[in-house]
Design an enzyme around this catalytic site. Structure first.
Site, mmCIF file in Angstrom:
data_model
loop_
_atom_site.group_PDB
_atom_site.id
_atom_site.type_symbol
_atom_site.label_atom_id
_atom_site.label_comp_id
_atom_site.label_asym_id
_atom_site.label_seq_id
_atom_site.Cartn_x
_atom_site.Cartn_y
_atom_site.Cartn_z
ATOM 1 N N ILE A 14 0.846 -1.149 0.038
ATOM 2 C CA ILE A 14 -0.097 -0.080 0.041
ATOM 3 C C ILE A 14 0.918 1.209 0.126
ATOM 4 C CG2 ILE A 14 -1.852 -1.086 0.955
ATOM 5 C CD1 ILE A 14 -1.059 0.281 3.691
ATOM 6 N N CYS A 15 0.259 2.454 -0.435
ATOM 7 C CA CYS A 15 1.210 3.678 -0.295
ATOM 8 C C CYS A 15 1.485 4.119 1.058
ATOM 9 C CB CYS A 15 0.324 4.765 -0.933
ATOM 10 S SG CYS A 15 0.035 4.705 -2.932
ATOM 11 N N PRO A 16 2.348 4.489 1.283
ATOM 12 C CA PRO A 16 3.665 5.197 0.529
ATOM 13 C C PRO A 16 4.485 4.047 0.143
ATOM 14 C CG PRO A 16 4.211 5.690 2.642
ATOM 15 C CD PRO A 16 2.993 4.974 2.799
ATOM 16 N N THR A 18 4.574 1.528 -1.884
ATOM 17 C CA THR A 18 4.604 1.236 -3.101
ATOM 18 C C THR A 18 5.689 2.071 -3.832
ATOM 19 O OG1 THR A 18 2.800 2.712 -3.771
ATOM 20 C CG2 THR A 18 2.171 0.329 -3.464
#
Length: 82
Positions: A14-16, A18
């Site tokens: 998941i972000c951040p 990624t």
């Protein structure tokens, strides 16, 4: 399918994280090399390509994998420019 010098699968992240994982890969690459990044979900699809461009790299392509829905797995091909 495009051949790349490097590859990473961030579909489970998941972000951040990624972009962090993608950035760490790019830092290990030589200028001109390419990488295949498999990503999934609306945030990574928006943020990873944008962040790569902001850091001076080229997004060669971003395509949905066959059999996947609009927010399914995508393949991003990038080239390290700086």
């Amino acid at each position: 399918m495009t051949m790349s010098d490097h590859a990473i699968d961030i579909t489970a992240d998941i972000c951040p994280f990624t972009f962090v994982k993608t950035k760490l890969l790019v830092e290990r690459m030589r200028v001109g090399e390419t990488a295949l990044v498999r990503l999934k979900g609306p945030e990574p699809l928006k943020n990873v390509p944008r962040s790569l461009i902001e850091h001076g790299h080229a997004v060669i392509s971003l395509e949905r994998e066959e059999g996947e829905g609009p927010e399914g797995v995508h393949r991003l091909i990038l080239r390290k420019m700086t």
